[in-house]
Scaffold this motif. Structure first.
Motif, PDB file in Angstrom:
ATOM      1  N   VAL A 245     -13.761  55.757 -75.045  1.00 39.43           N
ATOM      2  CA  VAL A 245     -15.188  55.983 -75.229  1.00 39.43           C
ATOM      3  C   VAL A 245     -15.888  55.708 -73.897  1.00 39.43           C
ATOM      4  O   VAL A 245     -15.498  54.805 -73.152  1.00 39.43           O
ATOM      5  CB  VAL A 245     -15.740  55.076 -76.358  1.00 39.43           C
ATOM      6  N   GLY A 246     -16.896  56.519 -73.600  1.00 34.56           N
ATOM      7  CA  GLY A 246     -17.684  56.315 -72.392  1.00 34.56           C
ATOM      8  C   GLY A 246     -18.746  55.251 -72.627  1.00 34.56           C
ATOM      9  O   GLY A 246     -19.392  55.229 -73.678  1.00 34.56           O
ATOM     10  N   LEU A 247     -18.920  54.368 -71.658  1.00 34.91           N
ATOM     11  CA  LEU A 247     -19.912  53.291 -71.770  1.00 34.91           C
ATOM     12  C   LEU A 247     -21.181  53.591 -70.982  1.00 34.91           C
ATOM     13  O   LEU A 247     -22.135  52.823 -71.034  1.00 34.91           O
ATOM     14  CB  LEU A 247     -19.308  51.976 -71.247  1.00 34.91           C
ATOM     15  N   GLY A 248     -21.174  54.711 -70.217  1.00 39.16           N
ATOM     16  CA  GLY A 248     -22.289  54.997 -69.332  1.00 39.16           C
ATOM     17  C   GLY A 248     -21.996  54.483 -67.934  1.00 39.16           C
ATOM     18  O   GLY A 248     -20.836  54.232 -67.592  1.00 39.16           O
ATOM     19  N   GLY A 249     -23.046  54.312 -67.143  1.00 38.46           N
ATOM     20  CA  GLY A 249     -22.811  53.863 -65.776  1.00 38.46           C
ATOM     21  C   GLY A 249     -24.091  53.721 -64.986  1.00 38.46           C
ATOM     22  O   GLY A 249     -25.182  53.634 -65.545  1.00 38.46           O
ATOM     23  N   PHE A 250     -23.918  53.721 -63.675  1.00 37.74           N
ATOM     24  CA  PHE A 250     -25.058  53.538 -62.780  1.00 37.74           C
ATOM     25  C   PHE A 250     -24.745  54.165 -61.425  1.00 37.74           C
ATOM     26  O   PHE A 250     -23.608  54.477 -61.108  1.00 37.74           O
ATOM     27  CB  PHE A 250     -25.402  52.057 -62.621  1.00 37.74           C
ATOM     28  N   ARG A 251     -25.803  54.324 -60.623  1.00 35.30           N
ATOM     29  CA  ARG A 251     -25.678  54.880 -59.274  1.00 35.30           C
ATOM     30  C   ARG A 251     -25.818  53.778 -58.242  1.00 35.30           C
ATOM     31  O   ARG A 251     -26.470  52.765 -58.497  1.00 35.30           O
ATOM     32  CB  ARG A 251     -26.754  55.948 -59.031  1.00 35.30           C
ATOM     33  N   ASN A 252     -25.216  54.005 -57.099  1.00 33.04           N
ATOM     34  CA  ASN A 252     -25.251  53.010 -56.033  1.00 33.04           C
ATOM     35  C   ASN A 252     -25.319  53.721 -54.682  1.00 33.04           C
ATOM     36  O   ASN A 252     -24.592  54.686 -54.457  1.00 33.04           O
ATOM     37  CB  ASN A 252     -23.980  52.147 -56.106  1.00 33.04           C
ATOM     38  N   VAL A 253     -26.204  53.252 -53.815  1.00 33.23           N
ATOM     39  CA  VAL A 253     -26.216  53.706 -52.421  1.00 33.23           C
ATOM     40  C   VAL A 253     -25.603  52.584 -51.604  1.00 33.23           C
ATOM     41  O   VAL A 253     -26.096  51.447 -51.624  1.00 33.23           O
ATOM     42  CB  VAL A 253     -27.643  54.024 -51.926  1.00 33.23           C
ATOM     43  N   ARG A 254     -24.498  52.894 -50.911  1.00 31.62           N
ATOM     44  CA  ARG A 254     -23.751  51.874 -50.168  1.00 31.62           C
ATOM     45  C   ARG A 254     -23.739  52.215 -48.682  1.00 31.62           C
ATOM     46  O   ARG A 254     -23.191  53.233 -48.265  1.00 31.62           O
ATOM     47  CB  ARG A 254     -22.319  51.786 -50.702  1.00 31.62           C
ATOM     48  N   ASP A 255     -24.381  51.350 -47.893  1.00 32.27           N
ATOM     49  CA  ASP A 255     -24.321  51.458 -46.432  1.00 32.27           C
ATOM     50  C   ASP A 255     -23.176  50.582 -45.942  1.00 32.27           C
ATOM     51  O   ASP A 255     -23.098  49.403 -46.303  1.00 32.27           O
ATOM     52  CB  ASP A 255     -25.643  51.002 -45.799  1.00 32.27           C
ATOM     53  N   VAL A 256     -22.307  51.156 -45.132  1.00 30.38           N
ATOM     54  CA  VAL A 256     -21.134  50.446 -44.630  1.00 30.38           C
ATOM     55  C   VAL A 256     -21.339  50.121 -43.153  1.00 30.38           C
ATOM     56  O   VAL A 256     -21.738  50.983 -42.365  1.00 30.38           O
ATOM     57  CB  VAL A 256     -19.854  51.294 -44.816  1.00 30.38           C
ATOM     58  N   PHE A 257     -21.062  48.867 -42.800  1.00 26.89           N
ATOM     59  CA  PHE A 257     -21.218  48.395 -41.424  1.00 26.89           C
ATOM     60  C   PHE A 257     -19.924  47.708 -40.975  1.00 26.89           C
ATOM     61  O   PHE A 257     -19.260  47.052 -41.774  1.00 26.89           O
ATOM     62  CB  PHE A 257     -22.366  47.376 -41.323  1.00 26.89           C
ATOM     63  N   GLU A 258     -19.589  47.860 -39.702  1.00 23.55           N
ATOM     64  CA  GLU A 258     -18.497  47.106 -39.082  1.00 23.55           C
ATOM     65  C   GLU A 258     -19.166  46.092 -38.161  1.00 23.55           C
ATOM     66  O   GLU A 258     -19.736  46.462 -37.133  1.00 23.55           O
ATOM     67  CB  GLU A 258     -17.577  48.035 -38.289  1.00 23.55           C
ATOM     68  N   TRP A 259     -19.108  44.816 -38.547  1.00 29.06           N
ATOM     69  CA  TRP A 259     -19.833  43.772 -37.821  1.00 29.06           C
ATOM     70  C   TRP A 259     -18.929  42.558 -37.609  1.00 29.06           C
ATOM     71  O   TRP A 259     -18.412  41.983 -38.564  1.00 29.06           O
ATOM     72  CB  TRP A 259     -21.083  43.379 -38.615  1.00 29.06           C
ATOM     73  N   ASN A 260     -18.724  42.192 -36.357  1.00 28.82           N
ATOM     74  CA  ASN A 260     -17.943  40.991 -36.012  1.00 28.82           C
ATOM     75  C   ASN A 260     -16.600  40.923 -36.730  1.00 28.82           C
ATOM     76  O   ASN A 260     -16.185  39.875 -37.217  1.00 28.82           O
ATOM     77  CB  ASN A 260     -18.750  39.722 -36.310  1.00 28.82           C
ATOM     78  N   GLY A 261     -15.925  42.063 -36.793  1.00 28.62           N
ATOM     79  CA  GLY A 261     -14.610  42.100 -37.432  1.00 28.62           C
ATOM     80  C   GLY A 261     -14.643  42.179 -38.951  1.00 28.62           C
ATOM     81  O   GLY A 261     -13.592  42.193 -39.592  1.00 28.62           O
ATOM     82  N   LEU A 262     -15.846  42.225 -39.515  1.00 32.24           N
ATOM     83  CA  LEU A 262     -15.984  42.324 -40.965  1.00 32.24           C
ATOM     84  C   LEU A 262     -16.497  43.707 -41.351  1.00 32.24           C
ATOM     85  O   LEU A 262     -17.293  44.307 -40.634  1.00 32.24           O
ATOM     86  CB  LEU A 262     -16.981  41.282 -41.492  1.00 32.24           C
ATOM     87  N   LYS A 263     -16.053  44.180 -42.507  1.00 25.57           N
ATOM     88  CA  LYS A 263     -16.605  45.409 -43.079  1.00 25.57           C
ATOM     89  C   LYS A 263     -17.611  44.987 -44.139  1.00 25.57           C
ATOM     90  O   LYS A 263     -17.247  44.421 -45.166  1.00 25.57           O
ATOM     91  CB  LYS A 263     -15.491  46.255 -43.706  1.00 25.57           C
TER      92      LYS A 263
END
Length: 198
Positions: free
Chosen positions: A122-140
């Protein structure tokens, strides 16, 4: 096991401050659609498991994912995660008719059937997401703006093998720049299921 630091930002202002601060390190932006599924008799949720289909940037990419036994303490999330690429048209067909998940030939779905049965979905629904990705000081770093029907959540996520060190770096960055934050206390899925922002 996926281990992530999750820090919640209180509002659009703090989200904008982080985005501006990290802009020199921006790598890409994804527009994600997330859809969740359970067994007809709650077979997955009864055992703290989640089945998700995620679309990236329309139908550019589709990933099916099984998560289980999530624990979130002091802004550090640990969850068993298994994911696999899925043909976007197949993913869309499953969102349209969750029973079609039974017909999907994939490692993830074989695992779901083996561990939870295949009486149907069964489908439960969902949501939308805008994800900005950064590479900073060795971290994603992933800066999320998640749109639920009941409000918008702002969060920074950082997957790391050393979450304590990553969390300290992130906290120092936010404190030095006067940006308010708190430890995330629930996953986006848990917030979605609760029907209200924490």
């Amino acid at each position: 096991m996926e281990v992530e630091v999750k820090l919640r930002l209180p509002d659009t202002v703090s989200h904008g401050q982080v985005s501006t601060l990290l802009s020199p390190f921006h790598v890409k932006t994804h527009r994600q659609e997330n859809f969740f599924f359970d067994g007809l008799s709650d077979e997955l949720s009864a055992r703290r498991a989640v089945l998700r289909i995620r679309f990236y940037d329309g139908d550019a990419r589709c990933v099916i994912c099984l998560k289980a036994r999530a624990v979130l303490v002091d802004g550090v999330s640990r969850v068993e995660e298994d994911e696999e690429e899925l043909e976007p048209s197949v993913g869309r067909a499953c969102v349209e008719d969750p029973h079609r998940l039974k017909e999907v030939e994939s490692r993830i779905m074989r695992r779901v059937k083996d561990e939870f049965g295949d009486s149907g979905f069964v489908g439960l629904g969902g949501f939308r997401n805008v994800r900005d990705v950064f590479e900073w000081n060795g971290l994603k770093l992933e800066l999320d703006e998640t749109g639920f029907e009941f409000g918008t959540l702002y969060e920074i996520e950082c997957e790391s093998n050393d979450p304590d060190a990553a969390k300290k770096m992130l906290e120092d960055l936010l404190k030095e720049n006067g940006i308010a934050y708190s430890y995330s206390e629930a996953s986006k899925f848990a917030i979605f299921r609760s029907g209200k922002l924490p």
